[in-house]
Design a protein around this motif. Sequence first.
Motif, PDB file in Angstrom:
ATOM      1  N   ARG A 137      36.912  37.097  52.063  1.00  0.00           N
ATOM      2  CA  ARG A 137      37.123  38.485  51.094  1.00  0.00           C
ATOM      3  C   ARG A 137      37.625  38.096  49.852  1.00  0.00           C
ATOM      4  O   ARG A 137      38.457  37.604  49.599  1.00  0.00           O
ATOM      5  CB  ARG A 137      38.068  39.456  51.986  1.00  0.00           C
ATOM      6  CG  ARG A 137      39.707  38.612  52.551  1.00  0.00           C
ATOM      7  CD  ARG A 137      40.311  39.872  53.431  1.00  0.00           C
ATOM      8  NE  ARG A 137      40.935  39.597  53.624  1.00  0.00           N
ATOM      9  CZ  ARG A 137      42.390  40.299  54.468  1.00  0.00           C
ATOM     10  NH1 ARG A 137      41.377  41.685  54.941  1.00  0.00           N
ATOM     11  NH2 ARG A 137      43.387  39.467  55.023  1.00  0.00           N
ATOM     12  N   THR A 138      37.454  38.700  48.799  1.00  0.00           N
ATOM     13  CA  THR A 138      37.760  39.032  47.142  1.00  0.00           C
ATOM     14  C   THR A 138      39.739  39.150  47.239  1.00  0.00           C
ATOM     15  O   THR A 138      39.463  38.687  45.373  1.00  0.00           O
ATOM     16  CB  THR A 138      36.709  39.685  46.003  1.00  0.00           C
ATOM     17  OG1 THR A 138      36.674  40.849  46.948  1.00  0.00           O
ATOM     18  CG2 THR A 138      35.650  39.108  46.421  1.00  0.00           C
ATOM     19  N   LEU A 139      39.379  40.354  47.876  1.00  0.00           N
ATOM     20  CA  LEU A 139      41.048  40.358  47.333  1.00  0.00           C
ATOM     21  C   LEU A 139      42.054  39.035  47.862  1.00  0.00           C
ATOM     22  O   LEU A 139      43.212  39.116  47.082  1.00  0.00           O
ATOM     23  CB  LEU A 139      42.108  40.826  49.091  1.00  0.00           C
ATOM     24  CG  LEU A 139      42.724  41.346  49.196  1.00  0.00           C
ATOM     25  CD1 LEU A 139      43.730  42.320  48.672  1.00  0.00           C
ATOM     26  CD2 LEU A 139      43.323  41.759  50.929  1.00  0.00           C
ATOM     27  N   ASN A 140      41.400  37.733  48.700  1.00  0.00           N
ATOM     28  CA  ASN A 140      42.425  37.022  48.610  1.00  0.00           C
ATOM     29  C   ASN A 140      42.218  35.983  47.042  1.00  0.00           C
ATOM     30  O   ASN A 140      43.375  35.744  47.134  1.00  0.00           O
ATOM     31  CB  ASN A 140      41.505  35.937  49.541  1.00  0.00           C
ATOM     32  CG  ASN A 140      42.222  36.278  51.150  1.00  0.00           C
ATOM     33  OD1 ASN A 140      42.379  36.939  51.392  1.00  0.00           O
ATOM     34  ND2 ASN A 140      40.982  35.961  52.166  1.00  0.00           N
ATOM     35  N   GLY A 141      41.326  36.678  46.551  1.00  0.00           N
ATOM     36  CA  GLY A 141      41.366  36.253  45.369  1.00  0.00           C
ATOM     37  C   GLY A 141      42.240  36.605  44.046  1.00  0.00           C
ATOM     38  O   GLY A 141      42.721  36.216  43.283  1.00  0.00           O
ATOM     39  N   PHE A 142      42.608  37.791  44.324  1.00  0.00           N
ATOM     40  CA  PHE A 142      42.779  38.519  43.646  1.00  0.00           C
ATOM     41  C   PHE A 142      44.761  37.911  43.683  1.00  0.00           C
ATOM     42  O   PHE A 142      45.331  38.393  42.838  1.00  0.00           O
ATOM     43  CB  PHE A 142      43.068  40.413  43.997  1.00  0.00           C
ATOM     44  CG  PHE A 142      44.162  41.081  43.849  1.00  0.00           C
ATOM     45  CD1 PHE A 142      44.210  41.252  42.139  1.00  0.00           C
ATOM     46  CD2 PHE A 142      44.772  41.597  44.423  1.00  0.00           C
ATOM     47  CE1 PHE A 142      45.234  42.147  41.922  1.00  0.00           C
ATOM     48  CE2 PHE A 142      45.807  42.661  44.026  1.00  0.00           C
ATOM     49  CZ  PHE A 142      46.008  43.064  42.171  1.00  0.00           C
ATOM     50  N   LEU A 143      44.691  37.888  44.892  1.00  0.00           N
ATOM     51  CA  LEU A 143      46.645  37.942  45.493  1.00  0.00           C
ATOM     52  C   LEU A 143      46.797  36.621  44.811  1.00  0.00           C
ATOM     53  O   LEU A 143      47.819  36.694  44.665  1.00  0.00           O
ATOM     54  CB  LEU A 143      46.572  37.729  46.891  1.00  0.00           C
ATOM     55  CG  LEU A 143      46.044  40.015  47.470  1.00  0.00           C
ATOM     56  CD1 LEU A 143      45.764  39.032  49.274  1.00  0.00           C
ATOM     57  CD2 LEU A 143      47.433  40.538  47.488  1.00  0.00           C
ATOM     58  N   PHE A 144      45.427  35.791  44.923  1.00  0.00           N
ATOM     59  CA  PHE A 144      46.469  34.944  44.508  1.00  0.00           C
ATOM     60  C   PHE A 144      46.361  34.190  43.456  1.00  0.00           C
ATOM     61  O   PHE A 144      47.450  33.505  42.439  1.00  0.00           O
ATOM     62  CB  PHE A 144      45.256  33.344  44.849  1.00  0.00           C
ATOM     63  CG  PHE A 144      45.659  32.267  44.439  1.00  0.00           C
ATOM     64  CD1 PHE A 144      46.157  31.585  45.577  1.00  0.00           C
ATOM     65  CD2 PHE A 144      45.066  31.089  43.031  1.00  0.00           C
ATOM     66  CE1 PHE A 144      46.272  29.939  45.053  1.00  0.00           C
ATOM     67  CE2 PHE A 144      45.790  29.735  42.848  1.00  0.00           C
ATOM     68  CZ  PHE A 144      46.564  28.877  43.973  1.00  0.00           C
ATOM     69  N   ASN A 145      45.486  34.976  42.528  1.00  0.00           N
ATOM     70  CA  ASN A 145      45.490  35.027  40.896  1.00  0.00           C
ATOM     71  C   ASN A 145      47.288  35.977  40.745  1.00  0.00           C
ATOM     72  O   ASN A 145      47.613  35.586  39.667  1.00  0.00           O
ATOM     73  CB  ASN A 145      44.483  36.153  40.219  1.00  0.00           C
ATOM     74  CG  ASN A 145      43.400  35.014  40.179  1.00  0.00           C
ATOM     75  OD1 ASN A 145      43.651  33.655  40.021  1.00  0.00           O
ATOM     76  ND2 ASN A 145      42.531  36.068  40.386  1.00  0.00           N
ATOM     77  N   LEU A 146      47.259  36.926  41.144  1.00  0.00           N
ATOM     78  CA  LEU A 146      48.988  37.560  41.362  1.00  0.00           C
ATOM     79  C   LEU A 146      50.047  36.781  41.256  1.00  0.00           C
ATOM     80  O   LEU A 146      51.279  36.994  40.923  1.00  0.00           O
ATOM     81  CB  LEU A 146      49.004  39.028  42.505  1.00  0.00           C
ATOM     82  CG  LEU A 146      50.148  39.945  42.308  1.00  0.00           C
ATOM     83  CD1 LEU A 146      50.307  40.495  41.107  1.00  0.00           C
ATOM     84  CD2 LEU A 146      49.791  41.111  43.769  1.00  0.00           C
ATOM     85  N   PHE A 147      50.159  36.100  42.355  1.00  0.00           N
ATOM     86  CA  PHE A 147      51.409  35.189  43.143  1.00  0.00           C
ATOM     87  C   PHE A 147      50.993  34.268  41.311  1.00  0.00           C
ATOM     88  O   PHE A 147      51.953  33.722  41.220  1.00  0.00           O
ATOM     89  CB  PHE A 147      50.564  34.038  44.016  1.00  0.00           C
ATOM     90  CG  PHE A 147      51.108  32.802  43.893  1.00  0.00           C
ATOM     91  CD1 PHE A 147      52.599  32.484  44.200  1.00  0.00           C
ATOM     92  CD2 PHE A 147      50.556  31.394  43.691  1.00  0.00           C
ATOM     93  CE1 PHE A 147      53.331  31.534  43.674  1.00  0.00           C
ATOM     94  CE2 PHE A 147      50.642  30.482  43.608  1.00  0.00           C
ATOM     95  CZ  PHE A 147      52.214  30.415  43.311  1.00  0.00           C
ATOM     96  N   ILE A 148      49.967  33.716  40.543  1.00  0.00           N
ATOM     97  CA  ILE A 148      50.619  33.109  39.233  1.00  0.00           C
ATOM     98  C   ILE A 148      50.736  33.260  38.562  1.00  0.00           C
ATOM     99  O   ILE A 148      51.116  33.026  37.921  1.00  0.00           O
ATOM    100  CB  ILE A 148      48.709  32.666  39.255  1.00  0.00           C
ATOM    101  CG1 ILE A 148      47.767  31.234  39.809  1.00  0.00           C
ATOM    102  CG2 ILE A 148      48.317  31.822  37.419  1.00  0.00           C
ATOM    103  CD1 ILE A 148      48.106  30.155  40.660  1.00  0.00           C
ATOM    104  N   VAL A 149      50.363  34.739  38.354  1.00  0.00           N
ATOM    105  CA  VAL A 149      50.924  35.801  36.987  1.00  0.00           C
ATOM    106  C   VAL A 149      52.536  35.753  37.824  1.00  0.00           C
ATOM    107  O   VAL A 149      53.026  36.085  36.431  1.00  0.00           O
ATOM    108  CB  VAL A 149      50.069  37.125  36.901  1.00  0.00           C
ATOM    109  CG1 VAL A 149      50.684  37.736  35.736  1.00  0.00           C
ATOM    110  CG2 VAL A 149      48.168  36.976  36.345  1.00  0.00           C
ATOM    111  N   VAL A 150      52.779  35.997  38.539  1.00  0.00           N
ATOM    112  CA  VAL A 150      54.191  36.163  39.010  1.00  0.00           C
ATOM    113  C   VAL A 150      55.313  34.644  39.394  1.00  0.00           C
ATOM    114  O   VAL A 150      55.297  34.579  38.133  1.00  0.00           O
ATOM    115  CB  VAL A 150      54.261  36.883  40.393  1.00  0.00           C
ATOM    116  CG1 VAL A 150      55.732  36.302  40.674  1.00  0.00           C
ATOM    117  CG2 VAL A 150      53.931  37.965  40.524  1.00  0.00           C
TER     118      VAL A 150
END
Length: 400
Positions: free
Chosen positions: A80-93
């Motif tokens: 699911r693409t939600l996982n891509g969003f969550l990983f990118n959010l982790f990278i930003v944080v």
Amino acid sequence: MHILPLFFFLLYYSLGFWLLFRWRKKQIEPQQFFYQGTWLLIAIIGYTSVLEALNGSFFFAIPLFFFALFFFSYRRQKARTLNGFLFNLFIVVYGAYLIYATMTTRDLLIAGLFFFAFVVVILAATLGIIGLIIFLYWNAFIVMKRESRSIANLLTLLLAIALTIYVVITFFVTQNSAWYIALPVTLLTLTLGYLFLVFVNFLTISILYQFNQPRKRQDFIIVLGAGLINGERVTPLLARRIDKAILFYREQKIKTGHPLKFIMSGGQGPDEKVPEAVAMQQYALEQGIPHEDILLEANSTTTYENMMFSKSIIDAQGLKQAKVIFASNNYHIFRAAIFAKEANLDADGIGAKTAFYYLPNAFLREFAAMLKMKKHRHALILGILFVLITAVSLFNVILS
């Protein structure tokens, strides 16, 4: 600056690197990049966490929390693409955390990480859309030189032309333009920005999904079909899918001895002399795979049907909770996993390598297919944004 933690970091990271290298070197598929990259990430997170704890603060828990969100979401459902969003959010944080850690610890390693991230961001910002357009034209030239000039193979060229037109339009539309001219350009910019963010999330999870490591205890491996040469022989692209499955088959046979059967999945197109599954079976037999280890699914015409009809064959074998994986090209396995889920088939994918020059075009095609699958959701989000931007623009016109 704390010298002792840095010394121990270099010591345990080097030791881990060496042990991983020795271990993976003995494997049929070493995948050094994945394992060494994972180890580097763990080592860096551990180092920054310990260093900050020595300073009496625990802000490292914030990026770890966001990584945990990604990790548990991915473990629960990979496709699911939600996982891509969550990983990118982790990278930003984590990037924001590096800024804080650089300022508070003044550590050389953390400062180096921050500097590296800063350079990457600056380069991306400097190249921007112009750099992207140049890359797309270059890639389109390579693809046209090496592949057929079908619409599917011209996506990078079409995108480059569309972005060129957009840049020209925005160059001539200044802030002093009339609102009825500026508003459509603003809405177009908003649409491109939204699609870019969606694509980044899609690309991130597609790349992460490449590193699936299925256990060597599978019962079936589905090989997804593709077009044939002269309607009867597998193409190099399809051969790579079969080779990937054969490699897993042989590795499992060596490691565990657990029996594994192929399901060659692909129907017969209007321009094909035989079903794709039959041609795939013939190729596998030529590679030394026993006839009794190959099952045929020769009715499917789409990836969803690949999964659905293959599941029927698996269910007919009478195995309870059969363990299943599938093989396709690396750019295709994420979307194929979504179809597997829709067909109630619990299966992860393994991806065969694709020529690097072809990947941008292939991922664009997959992205377009993903947008089509969720077109109502994306249309709703863009519609809401359009209404809000238009309302604000009209409100400003009325006030002025």
